[in-house]
Design a protein around this motif. Structure first.
Motif, PDB file in Angstrom:
ATOM      1  N   PHE A 128       0.837  -1.202   0.000  1.00 24.03           N
ATOM      2  CA  PHE A 128       0.000   0.000   0.000  1.00 24.03           C
ATOM      3  C   PHE A 128       0.874   1.255   0.000  1.00 24.03           C
ATOM      4  O   PHE A 128       0.618   2.210  -0.745  1.00 24.03           O
ATOM      5  N   TYR A 129       1.903   1.245   0.833  1.00 26.67           N
ATOM      6  CA  TYR A 129       2.800   2.402   0.951  1.00 26.67           C
ATOM      7  C   TYR A 129       3.481   2.711  -0.383  1.00 26.67           C
ATOM      8  O   TYR A 129       3.482   3.856  -0.856  1.00 26.67           O
ATOM      9  N   TYR A 130       4.050   1.686  -1.010  1.00 27.43           N
ATOM     10  CA  TYR A 130       4.757   1.907  -2.271  1.00 27.43           C
ATOM     11  C   TYR A 130       3.794   2.227  -3.407  1.00 27.43           C
ATOM     12  O   TYR A 130       4.164   2.925  -4.362  1.00 27.43           O
ATOM     13  N   THR A 131       2.566   1.746  -3.316  1.00 28.97           N
ATOM     14  CA  THR A 131       1.569   2.080  -4.335  1.00 28.97           C
ATOM     15  C   THR A 131       1.219   3.560  -4.274  1.00 28.97           C
ATOM     16  O   THR A 131       1.169   4.248  -5.296  1.00 28.97           O
ATOM     17  N   THR A 132       0.968   4.069  -3.077  1.00 28.31           N
ATOM     18  CA  THR A 132       0.668   5.505  -2.946  1.00 28.31           C
ATOM     19  C   THR A 132       1.880   6.353  -3.312  1.00 28.31           C
ATOM     20  O   THR A 132       1.739   7.448  -3.863  1.00 28.31           O
ATOM     21  N   GLN A 133       3.070   5.835  -3.033  1.00 25.06           N
ATOM     22  CA  GLN A 133       4.289   6.573  -3.397  1.00 25.06           C
ATOM     23  C   GLN A 133       4.451   6.637  -4.911  1.00 25.06           C
ATOM     24  O   GLN A 133       4.731   7.702  -5.480  1.00 25.06           O
ATOM     25  N   ALA A 134       4.267   5.502  -5.583  1.00 24.52           N
ATOM     26  CA  ALA A 134       4.423   5.472  -7.037  1.00 24.52           C
ATOM     27  C   ALA A 134       3.361   6.313  -7.733  1.00 24.52           C
ATOM     28  O   ALA A 134       3.607   6.882  -8.800  1.00 24.52           O
ATOM     29  N   GLY A 135       2.189   6.409  -7.139  1.00 27.53           N
ATOM     30  CA  GLY A 135       1.122   7.195  -7.738  1.00 27.53           C
ATOM     31  C   GLY A 135       1.248   8.678  -7.493  1.00 27.53           C
ATOM     32  O   GLY A 135       0.424   9.459  -7.983  1.00 27.53           O
ATOM     33  N   GLY A 136       2.265   9.086  -6.739  1.00 28.02           N
ATOM     34  CA  GLY A 136       2.475  10.501  -6.466  1.00 28.02           C
ATOM     35  C   GLY A 136       1.667  11.026  -5.302  1.00 28.02           C
ATOM     36  O   GLY A 136       1.868  12.163  -4.858  1.00 28.02           O
ATOM     37  N   GLY A 137       0.758  10.217  -4.770  1.00 27.37           N
ATOM     38  CA  GLY A 137      -0.090  10.675  -3.681  1.00 27.37           C
ATOM     39  C   GLY A 137       0.655  10.851  -2.378  1.00 27.37           C
ATOM     40  O   GLY A 137       0.317  11.723  -1.571  1.00 27.37           O
ATOM     41  N   LEU A 138       1.691  10.031  -2.160  1.00 24.74           N
ATOM     42  CA  LEU A 138       2.412  10.110  -0.899  1.00 24.74           C
ATOM     43  C   LEU A 138       3.142  11.449  -0.766  1.00 24.74           C
ATOM     44  O   LEU A 138       3.198  12.032   0.324  1.00 24.74           O
ATOM     45  N   LYS A 139       3.695  11.962  -1.845  1.00 21.51           N
ATOM     46  CA  LYS A 139       4.392  13.251  -1.800  1.00 21.51           C
ATOM     47  C   LYS A 139       3.414  14.387  -1.498  1.00 21.51           C
ATOM     48  O   LYS A 139       3.709  15.282  -0.694  1.00 21.51           O
ATOM     49  N   ILE A 140       2.248  14.354  -2.134  1.00 24.25           N
ATOM     50  CA  ILE A 140       1.249  15.393  -1.868  1.00 24.25           C
ATOM     51  C   ILE A 140       0.748  15.273  -0.430  1.00 24.25           C
ATOM     52  O   ILE A 140       0.554  16.285   0.262  1.00 24.25           O
ATOM     53  N   PHE A 141       0.555  14.042   0.027  1.00 19.98           N
ATOM     54  CA  PHE A 141       0.158  13.797   1.416  1.00 19.98           C
ATOM     55  C   PHE A 141       1.189  14.400   2.362  1.00 19.98           C
ATOM     56  O   PHE A 141       0.848  15.094   3.324  1.00 19.98           O
ATOM     57  N   LYS A 142       2.465  14.164   2.069  1.00 20.15           N
ATOM     58  CA  LYS A 142       3.552  14.689   2.902  1.00 20.15           C
ATOM     59  C   LYS A 142       3.588  16.216   2.855  1.00 20.15           C
ATOM     60  O   LYS A 142       3.688  16.881   3.885  1.00 20.15           O
ATOM     61  N   ASP A 143       3.501  16.782   1.651  1.00 17.95           N
ATOM     62  CA  ASP A 143       3.575  18.236   1.507  1.00 17.95           C
ATOM     63  C   ASP A 143       2.396  18.936   2.181  1.00 17.95           C
ATOM     64  O   ASP A 143       2.549  20.024   2.747  1.00 17.95           O
ATOM     65  N   SER A 144       1.229  18.319   2.117  1.00 16.90           N
ATOM     66  CA  SER A 144       0.069  18.926   2.773  1.00 16.90           C
ATOM     67  C   SER A 144       0.234  18.911   4.286  1.00 16.90           C
ATOM     68  O   SER A 144      -0.214  19.836   4.978  1.00 16.90           O
ATOM     69  N   LEU A 145       0.904  17.883   4.807  1.00 16.68           N
ATOM     70  CA  LEU A 145       1.185  17.845   6.235  1.00 16.68           C
ATOM     71  C   LEU A 145       2.183  18.925   6.627  1.00 16.68           C
ATOM     72  O   LEU A 145       2.051  19.569   7.674  1.00 16.68           O
ATOM     73  N   ILE A 146       3.194  19.147   5.774  1.00 11.28           N
ATOM     74  CA  ILE A 146       4.182  20.182   6.058  1.00 11.28           C
ATOM     75  C   ILE A 146       3.541  21.563   6.042  1.00 11.28           C
ATOM     76  O   ILE A 146       3.832  22.421   6.887  1.00 11.28           O
ATOM     77  N   SER A 147       2.660  21.806   5.070  1.00 13.06           N
ATOM     78  CA  SER A 147       1.984  23.103   5.008  1.00 13.06           C
ATOM     79  C   SER A 147       1.098  23.313   6.223  1.00 13.06           C
ATOM     80  O   SER A 147       0.891  24.444   6.678  1.00 13.06           O
ATOM     81  N   LEU A 148       0.567  22.217   6.772  1.00 18.01           N
ATOM     82  CA  LEU A 148      -0.258  22.309   7.966  1.00 18.01           C
ATOM     83  C   LEU A 148       0.589  22.450   9.216  1.00 18.01           C
ATOM     84  O   LEU A 148       0.243  23.201  10.137  1.00 18.01           O
ATOM     85  N   ALA A 149       1.719  21.733   9.263  1.00 14.03           N
ATOM     86  CA  ALA A 149       2.583  21.732  10.447  1.00 14.03           C
ATOM     87  C   ALA A 149       4.033  21.824   9.986  1.00 14.03           C
ATOM     88  O   ALA A 149       4.705  20.805   9.813  1.00 14.03           O
ATOM     89  N   SER A 150       4.508  23.040   9.769  1.00 13.68           N
ATOM     90  CA  SER A 150       5.890  23.219   9.330  1.00 13.68           C
ATOM     91  C   SER A 150       6.869  23.025  10.475  1.00 13.68           C
ATOM     92  O   SER A 150       8.065  22.814  10.254  1.00 13.68           O
ATOM     93  N   ASP A 151       6.385  23.112  11.702  1.00 10.36           N
ATOM     94  CA  ASP A 151       7.212  22.873  12.887  1.00 10.36           C
ATOM     95  C   ASP A 151       7.437  21.368  13.022  1.00 10.36           C
ATOM     96  O   ASP A 151       6.484  20.588  13.092  1.00 10.36           O
ATOM     97  N   ARG A 152       8.701  20.952  13.066  1.00  9.57           N
ATOM     98  CA  ARG A 152       9.002  19.517  13.103  1.00  9.57           C
ATOM     99  C   ARG A 152       8.501  18.857  14.383  1.00  9.57           C
ATOM    100  O   ARG A 152       8.274  17.646  14.408  1.00  9.57           O
ATOM    101  N   ARG A 153       8.339  19.620  15.444  1.00  9.33           N
ATOM    102  CA  ARG A 153       7.775  19.049  16.666  1.00  9.33           C
ATOM    103  C   ARG A 153       6.324  18.610  16.434  1.00  9.33           C
ATOM    104  O   ARG A 153       5.901  17.554  16.923  1.00  9.33           O
TER     105      ARG A 153
END
Length: 503
Positions: free
Chosen positions: A99-124
C-alpha cells in the motif's frame, strides 16, 4: 507425549540461566559480535536473520538435549512458529508496504507529505502527527513494528534522520501497543472483567503522558530547552487526550463483546490523527527557526489533488474498521478458512503443575484465514485505491510489487526465524521456566518481570514480545494482585530505557 520439566538440571538457578541463554545469544549476535563488513571495517553485530538463526539453533539444542523434548516435536514447534511469522504477520507487513509503495508510485504520498508540512511546518508538530497519532492508526492495523516502519519512513521523507525517526516512532509506539499487548497476552489465561476494566483505566493515563515524553526526547535530540517542549502543550494535549479518551471509550464499549478486537485500536488512532489535524487548522505555535522544516519550498496543490492524495488512507481506514467487525470476519471465514493440526505437536505437549494441571495438552493448530486477515483487507484497500483513485497501469503495479519484495524479503525471513524460536521456547517450556523464576522473586516480581519484558521489547522491536513475563506466572500472579503493579512498572521502565538508550 512430552511433559514439561521446569528444573531439568536439578538446580533452579542453572535451569533459569539455560532458559534465557537463547535470548542472550540473540542480543550478543545482534548488537555485540565483532566482525568486519564488506569494506573491511570493524563493526559490532551481524544481520538480524543470521542472529535470529543462531539463537534458534541454541534454543533447539537446549530443548532437545537439556530439556528432553523429542527432536520431531521441537522441529514441528519451530516450523509452526515460522509459519505463524509468515502468515498472518509477514502477510500483513507485505500488504501494508505494498500500500505504501503504491501511494508513493502514484504521487499521492508526496502530496500527502507536503500537505502535512503546510499544515505543520514545525518539526515538533510533525512528530506528534506522524509518530504519535498516525503511528497509532498504523499500529492498530497489526502492530509488530508496522507503525515504526511506516511512520518512520514518512518522517525520513520529511527530513528527519533515519535513526532519529526510528527512535521517535519506537517511543510513540508505547501508547497504542500497551493496551493491546497486555490484553492479548493475557486474554486466554484470565477472562476477568475487573482485570480488563483495570487495564482500560490504566493505559489511557500512560497515553496522555507519551506525547509530552516524545516531544521532550525530540527536543533534547535537537539540543533544545524544556521551554521548547511546553510551547506545544496544547497540541500534545489534544493528540494524547483524543487517543486516550477514544481508546478508553471504544475499549469499554467493546468489553464483553469482542475482547481484543482491532476496532478500538484502529479507530482511536484515526480519531486522534483527524482531531489533531483539525486543531492545527485553528491553533499555531509561535514560530521557532530551530524546528522549522527543511523540506524546501512546497509546491501549490489544488484541493482535488490533496483530496486524491488523502483518499487512499481514508479507504484504508474504512476497510480495516469493517475487517475488524466479527460479522465480517465470520462471513469471510465462511468463504475460505483452513485449519491444520501440526504433526508430532498438536495435543502432544503437556504443561505440568504449577503452570498446568498435568493432564490437558497444548493445542497446535495453524489457521489459514486468508480472506479475513488484516493483510487481505489492506490489499483490498490498495487495489481499490490503485484502480479508482491513482489509475495505475500494469507497469506501476509491477514496480510497487518489486519494491515491496526487495524491502521485505529479509524482514520476513527474520520474522519466520524469530517466531519459530518463540514457539519452540513456548512448547519446550523455556518460557515457563523463566516465568516461574520471576514469581520466585516474591514482592519484587513486578519490577523484575517488567524489566525483562521491557528489554525484550527493545530486542524484538515490539511491545507484545514482553507478554511472556505476564503469561507464564498464570493465576498465582493474578491472585497476588501483582499483575497490576507489573503493568505499571512495565510502562515506566520501558519509557526510561528508551529515553536513556537514545538521548
Amino acid at each position: 507425549m512430552f511433559f514439561h520439566n521446569y528444573n531439568p538440571l536439578n538446580n533452579v538457578a542453572l535451569s533459569t540461566v539455560v532458559a534465557v541463554l537463547p535470548s542472550i545469544i540473540l542480543l550478543y549476535l545482534l548488537a555485540l559480535l565483532p566482525h568486519k563488513n564488506k569494506e573491511g571495517d570493524p563493526v559490532l553485530g551481524i544481520r538480524a536473520p543470521y542472529a535470529a538463526l543462531g539463537a534458534a539453533l541454541a534454543a533447539f539444542v537446549i530443548a532437545v538435549f537439556i530439556i528432553g523434548m523429542p527432536a520431531a516435536q521441537a522441529g514441528s514447534a519451530f516450523f509452526y512458529g515460522a509459519a505463524a511469522g509468515v502468515f498472518p504477520l509477514g502477510w500483513a507487513f507485505f500488504a501494508l508496504f505494498f500500500f505504501y509503495y503504491t501511494t508513493q508510485a502514484g504521487g499521492g504520498l508526496k502530496i500527502f507529505k507536503d500537505s502535512l508540512i503546510s499544515l505543520a511546518s514545525d518539526r515538533r508538530l510533525q512528530v506528534l502527527l506522524i509518530a504519535f497519532s498516525f503511528g497509532a492508526f498504523i499500529d492498530g492495523i497489526y502492530g509488530f513494528g508496522l507503525a515504526i516502519a511506516v511512520a518512520g519512513a514518512m518522517l525520513v521523507t520529511l527530513g528527519f534522520r533515519p535513526v532519529q525517526a526510528a527512535v521517535l516512532c519506537l517511543i510513540a509506539n508505547m501508547a497504542p501497543t500497551a493496551w493491546r499487548s497486555m490484553t492479548s497476552g493475557t486474554v486466554f489465561l484470565w477472562s476477568k472483567p475487573d482485570f480488563f476494566a483495570f487495564l482500560h483505566h490504566l493505559f489511557p493515563i500512560f497515553t496522555l503522558f507519551v506525547p509530552f515524553f516524545l516531544l521532550a526526547v525530540f527536543v533534547f535530540m535537537e539540543k533544545g530547552r524544556f521551554r521548547d517542549v511546553f510551547d506545544l502543550w496544547p497540541a500534545a494535549l489534544v493528540a494524547g487526550f483524543s487517543l486516550a479518551l477514544s481508546q478508553f471509550a471504544l475499549a469499554q464499549a467493546n468489553m464483553g463483546v469482542i475482547i481484543d478486537s482491532r476496532f478500538p485500536r484502529i479507530s482511536s488512532g484515526l480519531i486522534s490523527f483527524v482531531l489533531t489535524v483539525l486543531f492545527l487548522y485553528i491553533w499555531k505555535p509561535q514560530k521557532n527557526p530551530q524546528y522549522a522544516s527543511d523540506s524546501g519550498e512546497i509546491p501549490s496543490y489544488s484541493a482535488t489533488e490533496v483530496v486524491r492524495a488523502w483518499l487512499p488512507w481514508g479507504i484504508l481506514g474504512v476497510v480495516l474498521c469493517l475487517w475488524s467487525l466479527p460479522g465480517v470476519k465470520a462471513f469471510l471465514d465462511g468463504i475460505f478458512s483452513i485449519s491444520l493440526a501440526i504433526p508430532f505437536l498438536n495435543d502432544r505437549v503437556v504443561h505440568v503443575p504449577p503452570i498446568g494441571d498435568g493432564v490437558s495438552a497444548m493445542h497446535a493448530v495453524f489457521s489459514l484465514n486468508l480472506l479475513s486477515s488484516v493483510g487481505s483487507g489492506v490489499i483490498l484497500a490498495t487495489v481499490l485505491s490503485g484502480i479508482f483513485i491513482l489509475r495505475f497501469n500494469g507497469g506501476q503495479w509491477a514496480e510497487s510489487l518489486r519494491q515491496t519484495w526487495v524491502s521485505l524479503k529479509m524482514l520476513i525471513l527474520f520474522l519466520a526465524i524469530m517466531f519459530g524460536s518463540s514457539y519452540l521456547a513456548m512448547y519446550a517450556g523455556l518460557d515457563a521456566i523463566k516465568g516461574l523464576a520471576y514469581t520466585q522473586t516474591g514482592s519484587y516480581y513486578p519490577f523484575f518481570a517488567s524489566l525483562f519484558g521491557a528489554i525484550s521489547s527493545l530486542i524484538y522491536g515490539c511491545v507484545a514480545a514482553s507478554a511472556t513475563c505476564f503469561n507464564a506466572a498464570q493465576e498465582r500472579v493474578v491472585a497476588a494482585g501483582q499483575i497490576f503493579r507489573s503493568a505499571f512498572f512495565y510502562m515506566m521502565i520501558l519509557a526510561v530505557l528508551q529515553g536513556l538508550l537514545f538521548l
